[in-house]
Design a protein around this motif. Structure first.
Motif, PDB file in Angstrom:
ATOM      1  N   GLN A  51       0.848  -1.187   0.000  1.00  0.00           N
ATOM      2  CA  GLN A  51       0.000   0.000   0.000  1.00  0.00           C
ATOM      3  C   GLN A  51       0.880   1.231   0.000  1.00  0.00           C
ATOM      4  O   GLN A  51       2.063   1.165   0.330  1.00  0.00           O
ATOM      5  CB  GLN A  51      -0.962  -0.005   1.197  1.00  0.00           C
ATOM      6  N   ALA A  52       0.287   2.372  -0.373  1.00  0.00           N
ATOM      7  CA  ALA A  52       1.085   3.553  -0.696  1.00  0.00           C
ATOM      8  C   ALA A  52       1.662   4.262   0.519  1.00  0.00           C
ATOM      9  O   ALA A  52       2.627   5.000   0.377  1.00  0.00           O
ATOM     10  CB  ALA A  52       0.243   4.539  -1.509  1.00  0.00           C
ATOM     11  N   ALA A  80      -2.602  -3.100  -3.342  1.00  0.00           N
ATOM     12  CA  ALA A  80      -4.005  -3.449  -3.115  1.00  0.00           C
ATOM     13  C   ALA A  80      -4.507  -2.661  -1.918  1.00  0.00           C
ATOM     14  O   ALA A  80      -3.899  -2.714  -0.846  1.00  0.00           O
ATOM     15  CB  ALA A  80      -4.164  -4.945  -2.871  1.00  0.00           C
ATOM     16  N   GLU A  81      -5.609  -1.928  -2.081  1.00  0.00           N
ATOM     17  CA  GLU A  81      -6.220  -1.246  -0.952  1.00  0.00           C
ATOM     18  C   GLU A  81      -6.969  -2.267  -0.096  1.00  0.00           C
ATOM     19  O   GLU A  81      -6.976  -3.457  -0.388  1.00  0.00           O
ATOM     20  CB  GLU A  81      -7.127  -0.123  -1.448  1.00  0.00           C
ATOM     21  N   THR A  82      -7.592  -1.796   0.967  1.00  0.00           N
ATOM     22  CA  THR A  82      -8.055  -2.689   2.029  1.00  0.00           C
ATOM     23  C   THR A  82      -8.933  -3.828   1.540  1.00  0.00           C
ATOM     24  O   THR A  82      -8.700  -4.997   1.865  1.00  0.00           O
ATOM     25  CB  THR A  82      -8.809  -1.876   3.097  1.00  0.00           C
ATOM     26  N   VAL A  83      -9.947  -3.522   0.760  1.00  0.00           N
ATOM     27  CA  VAL A  83     -10.883  -4.562   0.321  1.00  0.00           C
ATOM     28  C   VAL A  83     -10.183  -5.579  -0.568  1.00  0.00           C
ATOM     29  O   VAL A  83     -10.328  -6.799  -0.385  1.00  0.00           O
ATOM     30  CB  VAL A  83     -12.086  -3.929  -0.411  1.00  0.00           C
ATOM     31  N   ALA A  84      -9.406  -5.087  -1.525  1.00  0.00           N
ATOM     32  CA  ALA A  84      -8.684  -5.993  -2.426  1.00  0.00           C
ATOM     33  C   ALA A  84      -7.614  -6.787  -1.678  1.00  0.00           C
ATOM     34  O   ALA A  84      -7.369  -7.959  -1.979  1.00  0.00           O
ATOM     35  CB  ALA A  84      -8.047  -5.192  -3.564  1.00  0.00           C
ATOM     36  N   MET A  85      -6.977  -6.154  -0.694  1.00  0.00           N
ATOM     37  CA  MET A  85      -5.982  -6.850   0.121  1.00  0.00           C
ATOM     38  C   MET A  85      -6.606  -8.032   0.841  1.00  0.00           C
ATOM     39  O   MET A  85      -6.070  -9.146   0.823  1.00  0.00           O
ATOM     40  CB  MET A  85      -5.382  -5.889   1.143  1.00  0.00           C
ATOM     41  N   ALA A 182      -9.211   7.287  -0.534  1.00  0.00           N
ATOM     42  CA  ALA A 182     -10.308   6.555  -1.172  1.00  0.00           C
ATOM     43  C   ALA A 182      -9.943   5.083  -1.307  1.00  0.00           C
ATOM     44  O   ALA A 182      -8.861   4.741  -1.791  1.00  0.00           O
ATOM     45  CB  ALA A 182     -10.600   7.151  -2.545  1.00  0.00           C
ATOM     46  N   GLY A 183     -10.835   4.212  -0.863  1.00  0.00           N
ATOM     47  CA  GLY A 183     -10.591   2.778  -0.932  1.00  0.00           C
ATOM     48  C   GLY A 183     -10.115   2.187   0.376  1.00  0.00           C
ATOM     49  O   GLY A 183     -10.181   0.967   0.562  1.00  0.00           O
ATOM     50  N   TRP A 184      -9.617   3.021   1.299  1.00  0.00           N
ATOM     51  CA  TRP A 184      -9.223   2.514   2.608  1.00  0.00           C
ATOM     52  C   TRP A 184     -10.462   2.374   3.483  1.00  0.00           C
ATOM     53  O   TRP A 184     -11.447   3.096   3.323  1.00  0.00           O
ATOM     54  CB  TRP A 184      -8.240   3.462   3.287  1.00  0.00           C
ATOM     55  N   GLU A 185     -10.405   1.454   4.422  1.00  0.00           N
ATOM     56  CA  GLU A 185     -11.551   1.213   5.302  1.00  0.00           C
ATOM     57  C   GLU A 185     -11.914   2.459   6.103  1.00  0.00           C
ATOM     58  O   GLU A 185     -13.092   2.731   6.359  1.00  0.00           O
ATOM     59  CB  GLU A 185     -11.230   0.058   6.258  1.00  0.00           C
ATOM     60  N   PRO A 208      -8.532  12.388  -0.928  1.00  0.00           N
ATOM     61  CA  PRO A 208      -7.257  12.390  -1.648  1.00  0.00           C
ATOM     62  C   PRO A 208      -7.062  11.053  -2.364  1.00  0.00           C
ATOM     63  O   PRO A 208      -7.566  10.018  -1.927  1.00  0.00           O
ATOM     64  CB  PRO A 208      -6.212  12.569  -0.541  1.00  0.00           C
ATOM     65  N   GLY A 209      -6.312  11.101  -3.444  1.00  0.00           N
ATOM     66  CA  GLY A 209      -6.101   9.876  -4.215  1.00  0.00           C
ATOM     67  C   GLY A 209      -5.005   8.984  -3.668  1.00  0.00           C
ATOM     68  O   GLY A 209      -4.873   7.834  -4.073  1.00  0.00           O
ATOM     69  N   SER A 210      -4.209   9.519  -2.721  1.00  0.00           N
ATOM     70  CA  SER A 210      -3.085   8.733  -2.197  1.00  0.00           C
ATOM     71  C   SER A 210      -2.614   9.338  -0.885  1.00  0.00           C
ATOM     72  O   SER A 210      -2.972  10.472  -0.537  1.00  0.00           O
ATOM     73  CB  SER A 210      -1.932   8.731  -3.197  1.00  0.00           C
ATOM     74  N   GLY A 211      -1.784   8.587  -0.172  1.00  0.00           N
ATOM     75  CA  GLY A 211      -1.181   9.103   1.041  1.00  0.00           C
ATOM     76  C   GLY A 211      -0.348  10.349   0.791  1.00  0.00           C
ATOM     77  O   GLY A 211      -0.468  11.341   1.530  1.00  0.00           O
ATOM     78  N   PRO A 212       0.524  10.340  -0.234  1.00  0.00           N
ATOM     79  CA  PRO A 212       1.302  11.552  -0.531  1.00  0.00           C
ATOM     80  C   PRO A 212       0.425  12.762  -0.837  1.00  0.00           C
ATOM     81  O   PRO A 212       0.784  13.896  -0.496  1.00  0.00           O
ATOM     82  CB  PRO A 212       2.131  11.142  -1.749  1.00  0.00           C
ATOM     83  N   ALA A 213      -0.720  12.563  -1.487  1.00  0.00           N
ATOM     84  CA  ALA A 213      -1.611  13.685  -1.773  1.00  0.00           C
ATOM     85  C   ALA A 213      -2.174  14.268  -0.483  1.00  0.00           C
ATOM     86  O   ALA A 213      -2.294  15.496  -0.342  1.00  0.00           O
ATOM     87  CB  ALA A 213      -2.742  13.233  -2.690  1.00  0.00           C
ATOM     88  N   LEU A 214      -2.520  13.407   0.462  1.00  0.00           N
ATOM     89  CA  LEU A 214      -3.001  13.882   1.762  1.00  0.00           C
ATOM     90  C   LEU A 214      -1.890  14.638   2.483  1.00  0.00           C
ATOM     91  O   LEU A 214      -2.119  15.712   3.054  1.00  0.00           O
ATOM     92  CB  LEU A 214      -3.488  12.701   2.602  1.00  0.00           C
TER      93      LEU A 214
END
Length: 360
Positions: A51-52, A80-85, A182-185, A208-214
């Motif tokens: 994950q990112a 893979a984000e949470t659900v896919a993981m 987005a996509g994280w639980e 945000p689309g990613s951790g770095p964006a946040l």
């Protein structure tokens, strides 16, 4: 008498040859058994979840380096984000996740009960997550010439009174809340919290689309002295860099959290909401993986870092502009006394030698 002597002369070499063949076969079987204890049954790379966010990347960097250089396994990492993981771990498409926040996984206990995954214990002994503002938003910063913007803000119940402080640049009628990725639980948890606290009428949740964006949104606001409100978590380098204040919520209880999880699954407001739990972060593997790589699983069971140790690596990465692998190698070179206890002596020597070769 001569015939008997000849038969003895002939039979003895034959027996010796047969014994040699048998011993050689036994040696081969022993080698095979040794391989079976290692990676003979794993004729493919170990599949890691990736994950990112940086703590996940650091744990993976350490675990993959040890797998490759210590045990001789090949590895691969798939984002893979949470659900896919969770789906990948339960189906066996993925072998290892180094960072599972178990209280944000509604199916965690059921997955263990059904024998789909194995819990190998904590990888990080504690964590923190919640809704934060830069402290200067509440207290001001005299040195930077910043006046308090929301001097009475301390609890989530105070937010409706201060929505204009956090005005959404794309919607002047509401404030902006920088949400979980987005996509994280936690994004779904925050949606439930917002509905429960009645904040949807006052704030837009910006994803945000990613951790770095946040991270960028928070650091940019801080550098400008602007107001910022959003979700954040630790361990992360941000807590070593910025002064942040977490907003109060009702105290966490298991009963409350169960209600939040139930409401989240039903996409409704909860009857009550509360703080995120401060929970250990776990290592989890697919149910078949311990049989495929038992030696390596023993190492994974021994891995445990503190929040401060992980944050130390993340701050080093940030300050020196290096990636997770370089950060992990720096930490391992500085703290051999910690990670060496996770490994058998022979594997420890393999890892040390590989680190020396890298440094050389």
């Amino acid at each position: 008498m001569k015939a008997q002597t000849f038969r003895q002369w002939f039979v003895v070499p034959v027996i010796l040859v047969m014994m040699a063949i048998t011993l050689a076969a036994c040696a081969d079987d022993a080698d095979d058994a040794t391989d079976d204890a290692g990676q003979a049954e794993l004729d493919r790379p170990i599949e890691f979840v990736e994950q990112a966010h940086d703590s996940f990347l650091v744990l993976n960097a350490i675990a993959r380096f040890v797998a490759e250089e210590g045990y001789g396994y090949e590895t691969n990492a798939t984002h893979a984000e949470t659900v896919a993981m969770w789906q990948g771990l339960t189906t066996g498409d993925m072998d290892v996740s180094m960072e599972i926040w178990v209280d944000q996984m509604p199916d965690w206990e059921q997955g263990l009960e059904d024998g789909l995954v194995h819990d190998l214990g904590t990888s990080i002994d504690e964590s923190v997550q919640g809704w934060f503002v830069p402290t200067y938003v509440i207290e001001g910063d005299e040195e930077r010439g910043i006046e308090p913007m929301a001097p009475g803000l301390s609890h989530v119940d105070d937010l409706p009174d201060y929505w204009e402080v956090f005005q959404d640049p794309e919607d002047s009628e509401k404030g902006r809340f920088y949400d979980c990725i987005a996509g994280w639980e936690c994004e779904q948890v925050n949606a439930t919290k917002f509905a429960t606290y009645g904040l949807d009428d006052y704030f837009n949740r910006f994803l945000p689309g990613s951790g770095p964006a946040l991270d960028t949104s928070l650091v940019t606001a801080h550098d400008r002295g602007d107001a910022w409100l959003g979700y954040y978590w630790g361990p992360t380098w941000m807590f070593g860099l910025l002064d942040l204040t977490m907003l109060e919520e009702p105290e966490y209880t298991e009963e409350c959290w169960d209600e939040v999880m139930a409401a989240m699954s039903e996409e409704r407001a909860a009857d009550q909401s509360c703080h995120y739990p401060a929970v250990p972060v776990h290592v989890s593997v697919h149910a078949d993986f311990p049989d495929l790589a038992p030696d390596y699983v023993e190492f994974l069971e021994n891995v445990e870092m503190t929040m401060d140790q992980v944050s130390e690596i993340l701050l080093y990465m940030h300050e020196n502009d290096v990636d997770a692998h370089e950060g992990a190698m720096w930490w391992m070179s500085e703290h051999e006394d910690i990670w060496s206890d996770w490994l058998p002596d022979d594997i420890e020597e393999n890892v040390k030698e590989a680190m020396e070769n890298q440094q050389g």
